[in-house]
Design an enzyme around this catalytic site. Structure first.
Site: not given
Length: 240
Positions: A20, A47, A49, A62, A112
């Site tokens: 993450h 993952e 952003d 993020h 993301e």
């Protein structure tokens, strides 16, 4: 490369591990240092952003502002790439571009989409430098994935949800997703996971934050887990 999803897809005995925001528990999140650490400790994926700088660059961060994760202040969308580069994102790290992040981590990458305008920027990026097959575009918002499906149909998509209800497989089908990324709540059941698999969807459960939650992900039949602790997952799995 992400294995293709089929109607007969079944979970592996050991789920894929996505770090993450890299190795968030050990390194500054969403930095090249964090992505490299995740790779070094054996994570198959990360993952991250993406947002868009004032001058149109895809940057990996993020929050809508830089306040929490850097020594600066202000909205990401109001700062140029050069201005963002001046900020310390932790231990001397800088906010990376998407291109740099993909270069830093050779495995699977969930991108993301945190800002709607990032879809157009990703489309332009893909036009000049095709996104590799190991990339999955993810979002909590079906309308964002729907637009991505229309503009970049060749790039896999994953629908994220904090509320994995019975409608999850149908919602994923509407945006032609190949992945669903449900939060590990009481609503996420083995039956729901099985229904996702029957539809050809792969399931990435989050967060695998400790051994009991990881054990539950495995028991549910998740294909992958997302965790802040990629270095600990193999040890936790042995304990499970």
């Amino acid at each position: 490369m992400t294995p293709p999803a089929t109607a007969a897809a079944r979970p592996a005995a050991r789920p894929l591990v996505y770090g993450h925001r890299g190795a968030k528990a050990d390194e500054p999140e969403n930095t090249l240092r964090s992505f490299r650490r995740a790779h070094r400790v054996g994570a198959e994926g990360v993952e991250l952003d993406v947002r868009v700088s004032r001058d149109g660059h895809l940057v990996v961060i993020h929050d809508a502002t830089v306040d929490r994760t850097t020594d600066g202040t202000g909205e990401v969308a109001s700062l140029s790439l050069a201005e963002l580069r001046e900020l310390d994102a932790g231990q001397g790290e800088r906010i990376p571009t998407l291109h740099e992040a993909l270069d830093a981590f050779p495995g699977l990458v969930q991108v993301e989409i945190k800002a709607p305008e990032a879809v157009a920027a990703l489309t332009e990026f893909d036009r000049h430098t095709p996104l590799p097959a190991r990339v999955v575009l993810t979002s909590f918002h079906a309308e964002v994935l729907d637009r991505a499906a229309r503009l970049m149909p060749q790039v896999e998509r994953g629908l994220i949800t904090a509320h994995p209800t019975e409608e999850l497989p149908a919602r994923a089908a509407e945006v032609k997703a190949t992945w669903v990324c449900p939060e590990l709540t009481s609503e996420l059941t083995a039956d729901l996971v099985e229904r996702c698999h029957a539809q050809g969807l792969r399931v990435d459960a989050w967060p695998a934050a400790d051994p009991p939650r990881l054990a539950r992900c495995v028991a549910l039949g998740a294909d992958a887990v997302t965790t802040d602790h990629p270095a600990l997952i193999d040890g936790w799995l042995r304990a499970v």
